[in-house]
Write an enzyme that holds these catalytic residues in place. Structure first.
Site, PDB file in Angstrom:
ATOM      1  N   GLY A  63       0.699  -1.378  -0.108  1.00  0.00           N
ATOM      2  CA  GLY A  63       0.055  -0.015  -0.064  1.00  0.00           C
ATOM      3  C   GLY A  63       0.816   1.333   0.017  1.00  0.00           C
ATOM      4  CG  LEU A  64       3.760   2.360   2.451  1.00  0.00           C
ATOM      5  CD1 LEU A  64       4.911   2.265   3.474  1.00  0.00           C
ATOM      6  CD2 LEU A  64       2.722   3.304   2.927  1.00  0.00           C
ATOM      7  CD  GLN A  66       1.750   5.909  -9.992  1.00  0.00           C
ATOM      8  OE1 GLN A  66       2.231   4.953 -10.469  1.00  0.00           O
ATOM      9  NE2 GLN A  66       1.420   7.006 -10.651  1.00  0.00           N
ATOM     10  CG  LEU A  67      -1.570   2.763  -8.254  1.00  0.00           C
ATOM     11  CD1 LEU A  67      -2.245   1.785  -9.150  1.00  0.00           C
ATOM     12  CD2 LEU A  67      -1.567   4.283  -8.798  1.00  0.00           C
ATOM     13  CB  ILE A  89       8.008  -4.869   3.126  1.00  0.00           C
ATOM     14  CG1 ILE A  89       8.241  -4.710   1.778  1.00  0.00           C
ATOM     15  CG2 ILE A  89       7.161  -6.372   3.277  1.00  0.00           C
ATOM     16  CD1 ILE A  89       9.088  -5.329   1.002  1.00  0.00           C
ATOM     17  CG  ASP A 106       7.565 -10.403   3.126  1.00  0.00           C
ATOM     18  OD1 ASP A 106       6.929 -10.362   2.014  1.00  0.00           O
ATOM     19  OD2 ASP A 106       8.878 -10.593   3.478  1.00  0.00           O
ATOM     20  CE1 TYR A 195       3.564  -5.086 -13.132  1.00  0.00           C
ATOM     21  CE2 TYR A 195       3.420  -4.417 -15.206  1.00  0.00           C
ATOM     22  CZ  TYR A 195       3.002  -4.472 -13.829  1.00  0.00           C
ATOM     23  OH  TYR A 195       1.714  -3.571 -13.444  1.00  0.00           O
ATOM     24  CE  LYS A 199       0.309  -7.092 -11.599  1.00  0.00           C
ATOM     25  NZ  LYS A 199      -0.312  -6.814 -10.425  1.00  0.00           N
TER      26      LYS A 199
END
Ligand SMILES: NC(=O)C1=CN([C@@H]2O[C@H](COP(=O)(O)OP(=O)(O)OC[C@H]3O[C@@H](n4cnc5c(N)ncnc54)[C@H](O)[C@@H]3O)[C@@H](O)[C@H]2O)C=CC1
Ligand SMILES: CC(=O)[C@H](N)C(=O)O
Length: 373
Positions: A63-64, A66-67, A89, A106, A195, A199
């Site tokens: 949660g820390l 960009q979004l 983390i 984590d 990535y 996804k």
């Protein structure tokens, strides 16, 4: 075939004893003991008022970035401050730490994650932890661990505890053999980045858990997201954020993509609005579990031209990064999000002109925007 018969008998007995009668509720519970580290959750998390108890209890992983902070702010406004726990983390900045519940989580630590979900009676989980496209290529083993093993942990915990689970996907889940202009929801997906591969895996695993175990999995493929008050975490679309900072600071920007590289993009408010909307949509409205969402599509040169309406002296130069250029060249140029618009009423608010005035206003160039209008 006695072994096959015994296995299928055992499976059908399990299905019958599952309790809900729907025949899909055997969840993939892992055999682990009780954690020796029963961390008491913050007392303030427990003081839920009666009206707050009607709301979902939310956990945001990763949660820390960009979004996540913006998402927490939106969800706290809707569901109450103490019903939304931000986790990461990394160490939060003071303003984030004091704005609502924050906890270390984590996603590679299955037992700790499970404990957090249980202790805090989580009902909705937004799984934002990930390594993005460019940093993922720079550290494939870590990207594989966080993006794939982390997802497996989250999926099992979500299925076991009956959570509604949101996992974002990306334009990066498509590759050079996908149709690029526009890219529909269902088409060939052969991405060439770890990535993108992780996804596509997340989309497929989430949908599999939905059909196999009844997991309420919801997924949006985001375009490149542009925000003013948070920094991007190492993606291919990051130039579209940095250009605003550099244009205001020095009137110059050196772009790592070619001038005509067209990619789908979205302002952060639209992205977070879509995320909340799809999570609140009635299950019957969702004909799919993974949707494209889109707002606009532009190239670096088109973005620079729009910025020059307010900062005419902006000098744009190009120094192509071959890794990022190859990634961008394999991604969609335009995104077809007609299914999201039809099924749950998705509608964006920001096109390129509104994006540029909003970003410049936020970053302190209001007077130039006012003069130009
Ligand atoms: N920002 C964008 O343009 C787009 C983002 N997305 C997706 O949205 C989600 C959030 O994106 P951003 O905030 O931009 O990402 P970010 O890279 O800015 O943040 C990711 C966060 O994950 C955390 N993290 C890393 N390893 C972790 C671990 N082992 N356990 C827990 N947390 C860990 C990091 O500390 C970081 O704060 C990601 O899943 C990303 O793939 C999808 C498309 C576009
Ligand atoms: C589009 C994304 O997923 C991200 N911003 C990236 O560029 O990696």
């Amino acid at each position: 075939m006695p072994i096959v018969r015994n296995l299928s008998r055992a499976a059908s007995q399990l299905l019958q004893s599952s309790g809900c009668g729907c025949g899909v509720s055997i969840v993939p519970v892992r055999c682990i003991g009780v954690s020796p580290r029963q961390v008491a959750s913050d007392a303030s998390f427990h003081s839920v008022t009666f009206s707050e108890s009607d709301h979902p209890r939310v956990l945001i992983t990763g949660g820390l970035g960009q979004l996540g902070v913006g998402l927490a702010k939106l969800l706290r406004k809707r569901f109450g401050k103490n019903n939304v726990i931000l986790s990461d983390i990394r160490k939060p900045a003071d303003n984030v730490f004091y704005s609502g519940p924050f906890i270390f989580a984590d996603v590679l630590d299955y037992k700790n994650l499970r404990e957090i979900v249980v202790n805090n009676r989580i009902t909705w989980l937004f799984h934002y932890s990930a390594l993005l496209s460019a940093v993922g290529e720079a550290n494939v083993p870590l990207a594989r661990a966080v993006n794939i093993t982390g997802l497996h942990n989250v999926l099992d915990i979500a299925a076991e505890h009956n959570l509604r689970l949101f996992v974002p996907s990306t334009i990066g889940a498509f590759g050079p053999t996908s149709p690029r202009d526009p890219t529909p929801d269902l088409c060939i997906q052969r991405p060439r980045t770890i990535y993108g591969v992780s996804k596509v895996h997340a989309e497929l695993m989430g949908e599999y858990y939905h059909y196999r175990y009844g997991l309420d999995f919801r997924c949006l493929r985001y375009p490149g997201i542009i925000s003013a008050d948070s920094q991007p975490g190492g993606g291919t679309t990051d130039y579209a954020v940095q250009i605003f900072h550099d244009a205001i600071k020095s009137g110059k920007y050196k772009c790592y993509l070619k001038p005509d590289t067209r990619l789908p993009m979205m302002y952060i408010d639209d992205c977070l609005k879509a995320t909340l909307e799809v999570m609140e949509a009635p299950a019957e409205a969702l004909t799919m579990r993974t949707y494209n969402i889109n707002a606009m599509s532009f190239s670096p040169e088109e973005l620079a031209q729009e910025v020059r309406k307010y900062i005419p002296e902006l000098q744009m130069t190009y120094s192509v990064d071959q890794v990022k250029q190859a990634i961008a060249d394999s991604w969609p140029m335009n995104f077809d999000d007609s299914n999201a618009r039809r099924d749950w009423g998705w509608k964006h608010d920001y096109d390129l002109p509104e994006l540029v005035t909003t970003m410049l206003g936020f970053l302190g160039s209001d007077s130039r925007v006012a003069q130009a209008n």
